[in-house]
Structure formats: structure tokens, C-alpha cells
Design a protein around this motif. Sequence first.
Motif: not given
Length: 805
Positions: A289-291, A304-314
Motif C-alpha cells: 500500500i503506497v500513499v 483490492k484485498p489484503a492478499a493482493y500482490d501488486g501495488t495499491i495506491r491510496v
Amino acid sequence: MTTTSRFFAQSGSESEDESDFEKEEVEGNNTRYLADLPDGEICCGMDTKRVVKPKKDKRFEEMANTIENMKHAMNINDCVYLQETFEKLNKQISKSVKTPTLYIKTLVMLEDFLNEDNMKTKEKMSTSNSKALNAMRQKLKKNNLQYQEDIKRFRESPEIEDDDEYEEEVVEDSADNVSWEMLFSLDHEEITWNMVNKKFKEIRAARWSKRRSSSLKLKPGETHAQKHMDLTKIAKTPAQKVEILFSVISAEFNVNSGGLSGYMPIDVWKKCVVNMLTILDILVKYYNIVVDDTVEPDEKETSKPAAYDGTIRVSGNLVAFLEKIETEFFKSLQCIDPHTNDYVERLKDEPMFLALAQSIQDYLERTGDSKAASKVAFILVESIYYKPQEVFDAMSKLADEEIEEANEESGSSSSSFIVVAEIVPRKPTFAKSSRAMMDTLVSFIYKNGDERTKARAMLCDIYQHALMDNFVTARDLLLMSHLQENIQHMDISTQILFNRTMAQLGLCAFRVGMITESHSCLSELYSGNRVRELLGQGVSQSRDHEKTTEQMLMERRTQIPYHMNINLELLEAVYLTCAMLLEVPNMAANSHDSKHKPISKNIQRLLEKSEKQAFTAPPENVRVHVIAATRALIKGNFQEAFSVLNSLDIWRLFKNRDSILDMVKASISEVALRTYLFTYSSSCYKSLSLAELAKMFDISESHVYSIVSKMMINKELNATWDQPTQCIVFHEVQHNRAQSLAFQITEKLATLAESNESAMESKTGGVGLDMTSRRRENSQDYAAAASDNRGLKMDGSSLTRGVSA
């Protein structure tokens, strides 16, 4: 019975005097309003039949009508109307959880219409239409960032239909539309991401809208931030929880009593810190998780769930929130009365803030955002630079005590470090000394910070070195930075920081016995009566009637909190003492020279004022004490001068008070010796014994020898040493007042003669006149005479013979 519309029933009951023409007009134009009847109400003739359409059909029909209007606007090149319909379409699509293909198709159509080939048509447009075209391009480009994959997929296969996809979406939207009470009564497994997301949107809409949603009912005393916190307990993904927490903090920032004149309530401030620490724990646990504040808010990312492998942008900005928290802490210290226990209790929250700042800096360094980390490092520098080592140690000890209490009271909310959720107790990491911590932070800022941050960090570093009595290092850093050359072009807060640094540098020079350097650092601050304003420790009261309320509040916002203040009474005592030690021998050396430049005009002005007083009262404040000491020193009574200065209570603020007073006493004795030599040596003595001078001023013979030798080298004393007898032999006779006046008159006559010659030449044209040569023939060359007199001035014996003859 014939039925009529409610609209006509209201219109007919307005007035009985309405004309027949107006009634006919109303009846003739009644069909205009039929399309606006609610819920698909259709009128045929005078009969009304209500048709109820499914919700999904109504939404799809509204969106299709809007798209048709957009096509019409594109056909006639009306970009103003196109912009309005596009905004309307986005509002309609925001009600849908899943993006319909028809919307993607419309975005592709808009991209093709607004491409660069249409620049030719822009030249023929009106000004408003052209502006709307540019605005529409920017909005579309920004809007399409979150639909890039869908647009690409549609361009590859544009034959995809939209009906089934939209129907599935409407069914899902209806299933997730539950009330607040029902949502929190469900089991955690039954709650879906869409349910939480809809309530999150509902809170945000109600927060910024004057009309609150009917489904969002706040209890008495309940705030939107509390509603947000309830959602964090049922958030389905870590990214969703981070997004909601950011919204919670933003809502809490709006809780401010008094605007510019107030500050955030302390309990709300602590909740903000707690929520920030919760966000950091989530970011550390879920590293993907990237802010990022440069990305647009995207619901797909937070789903996207916690098990997601890719980058999650918030979308968010940790540094901006930290700066806001630091600003509110600073404002609270400005507003709270510093003479109360509330101020002391508020200062105890500083370790909590430092723990948050250090945690954010560590996270930003791990993510590689060095520029943002340097801003956080500077916030830490501003919290440390003014603290002596003793205060730094006390703050570190306080943090240790707080964390011990937090561990013992692990269920209590009273402790500053106990926080909710998965937070563990935190404490700031302090180095062994404040200087070591400053070195680490400042080095990092010099490598990664921007220009303003580097400049302010340099000033803080200089201040810290001066506070530690490292005058040489602090002076070299200041000269190397060249900040004094451009400080007038910087912002007000930076100018105040520069003035504070110069004041602390002057105190440091005084503590190490460098009187001249100390006076140089402080003289500009005391050139006017604005010391409080320049140091950010007071507001000018002279022009308050010319300032608006907002200007006065903004001036107060630039003030430094009380615990950061430099004691003005001590600063004045140091400045006036240095000015006295420099000005008294200067006055003695130039007693007959009316053109000599004073070192300190303040001392001379205060002396002139005291001489005009008929009665001199005992000294009460710092200024009167120093002037009394100055008068005694001018008379040669150095013991009395030191006694008057020693009676000041302000010296107790120095931790090495005794050594500083010993330095002041030695300086006064040295100044008394120099003043005595300037005043009486040449006019009263042909030679003076070294031992006699040492005994007279209570100075060692080696020190007297050093002082007199420096005066000889600097040509302040025209004398030589007689080594066998250890005496000073003088070679100059001191000019008396009559001789000094004669030299002044000679120079004025030379100037007057030259001006007369210039006037004569301008009047006669300068033909045939050589006044200079004619004056030389008549032995009336006043300039040469003045030059000869100045030459005689260097030869005392010749001048004495000439005057006596």
C-alpha cells in the motif's frame, strides 16, 4: 370528473384578479411541464396515467439522454454546453458502482473529438467557447486516467454491448443499499466492501453539503469524524481503512474554535496523532500500500484485498497532515497562557509529536521519498534546535516515563502513547546529545531538501552551535552560507529565525569573552526600537489603529511561543555592556575630534540624556545600571563600574555566571587602562612605569604589556618601550582644545576658498584667471597650509614650537 395537474391547481389559486389572457396562456403552455412530472407520469389529454419504470431503466435512460445531448453539442461545436453535459454525466455515473460500457464508449468519442486535429476549428470559436474547449480537454485527460485499461480494451473490441453489464450493476447497487442500523447489526462476514463504501460516500457528501442526507442521522453531540471512526471498525480491506482514516483526520482538522485566533482542541489533536500512527502501522504491515498525493482517488484500488500482490495506491499526503498537526501544536502554545499549568501540560505532548514525526520520516526513507523525508526532518530540527542539552535530557527522560506509564496503563485512554487498533506504544528515538541529533538531521536535509528548507536548517544549526558556545563554528557557518546578504528577500518567519540566530550568536560571543564580535551581532537589532518585533516576541503597538483585525491576527501568528523566547533583559544587558566597553575608550581617543564616528550611538544618546537630568536616582533597570557604570568608567573608577554591573540580577540566567563576571571585570579594567592612556598619557606624562600601571588597574604586568603593545602596533599610542627600565616613553604631545579648533578652522577655510574659486570661474567663464597660482604667489594657499598643519600634527615637538612662537 376531469383531473388537472397539481401545478395548475396552484397557479389557479394565486389570485382572483388574474386576466383571461394569462389564464389562456397557462392552459396553452401546460404541455411544457408534462415531461418533468415525477416517476414517469404521463398526461394524455386531460387524463393522467402513472407509469412506474424500473430503477435501472430510469438511470440508463437518463445517461443515454445526456450522451445524446453531448453528441448534439459536438455536432454544433458548442464546447460550453458539452462541458456542462459532461459534468452531468459524471454525476450520473458516480451513482453506479460498476462503470457501464456506454460510458467508456462516450469517453472514447470525446477523446476523438477533442484531439489535436480540432485545433483548426478553435481559431473560429468565440472566446468563451475556446476557453471551454481547453478546460474540457484538461478535465477529460484527468478523468480518463482511471479508465485507461477500459478505454484500451474498448478500442480493441468496440462491439461490446452494455445492457447486461449495467443490469448486473444496478442489482448489486440495490443489494448494498442498507441503513446504518442494519449495517452495524450484520456480522462482519455479511458486510461487503460496497456497503462500507456507500456509507463512506454518504458521510463525505453530508459533511460538505449544507443539506444532510436523510439516511445520515447524527446523534446529539456526534460528529462526522465519529461516523468515520465507526466505519474503520468494519472496513473490509486495509486500503479502505487507510482511506477512511485520512478522511477522519481531515474532518478533525476542521474542529477549530476561533479560526485564526484559536487552535484545535487538545483531545482532538491527540486523536489525530493516534489516527496517523494507525495509518503508519497499516502501511508498515502491508508494504504494497503506497500513499501518494499525485494519484486521483480510485475506488478500484481500495477494493483490492489484503492478499493482493501488486501495488495499491491510496490518495493522501503524510507530510501535509504532519505539518498541519505541527501547526496546531504551535498555535496552541501561542494561545495558552504561559504562566499556567496548562502550558506545562501542553509541552508534555511534544514527545508524542516527535514519535509521530520520526515514524513518518522512517517510512518515507524506506519508500525512497527523500524529498518528503527531508521536510519531516526539518520539522524535527525546528523542535530541537533551541533546546539546551539540559532541556533535551529532560525531554528524553519525560518520554521514557510516559512510555512506562503507557505500558502499565495499557487500557487507559489518559496516556499520551496509548492508542487504538493495532498500534503498539511508541516513543521517540533520541540521540545521546542534541548536537548529535542535529548533525544527523541537518546532514540529511542538506542532501535532499529544497532551498528554503536548507536555508532554515542552516540557521537552526548556527543557533544550536551558538547555544553550545561554539562561536567560531557558528560564525564560519554563517559567513559561508551568505544568508545575511539575501535575508531581506525571504519570508517573515525566516527573517525572524535569522534575527533570533544573530541574537544567540551575540550572546555566545559575550559568553566566550569576544566583546567586539558580540556588539557586531547585536548592534543591528538595537538600531531601532523594534527588538521585540524583530525577534517575534511582541507586536508593534504604534500603528495598531492603522491595521485591520486580520493583519493583527496574522502578526500574532508569527510570534514565538514563550518557552522559545530569548530573554530581552539579558540581551539588552549584554548589548549595552559591550557598547560601553567599546565606546568609552573611543570617546577618550577622539575627545577633540568632532568628526569621529561613534561606535554606539545608543550609549552616547543615553549619556547625553542622563547628563541633562538635575537629579540622578539610584539605578533600577538594566539601562540605568549600564549608564551609571559608564559614567564611573569615564571618570576612571573601574571598581565602581564593575560593582554597579555586578548588582544586576539578570546575570543569574547564565549557567557559568561567575566566570562571565570575571571576564567582565577583566574587560572593564582593560578598558579603564586604555581610557587612561588616551586621556592623560601624552598631555601629562613623558614616560610611565609598567609596574605602576599594573598596580593602578589591578592587572598583571604581562597583560599590561600586551595591551600597550597592541595599542602601539595599531598606532593608537605614539610611544615605545624602554626595555631596561620597563617604561613607556611617549613621543607625542596631546593636542589641546585650542589646537584642535585651529585645525578645524583651517580645513573649513580651505573648503570655503575652493568654493569661492569655483563660483568666480563659473561667473567669468574661467578666462585669464588662475586663482590657485595667484593665491600661491600671495602665500594664500590655504589647502597647502592645512596640509602642512596636518604634517605638523604628526610631529608633536614642531607643532609645540610653532604654536608657542
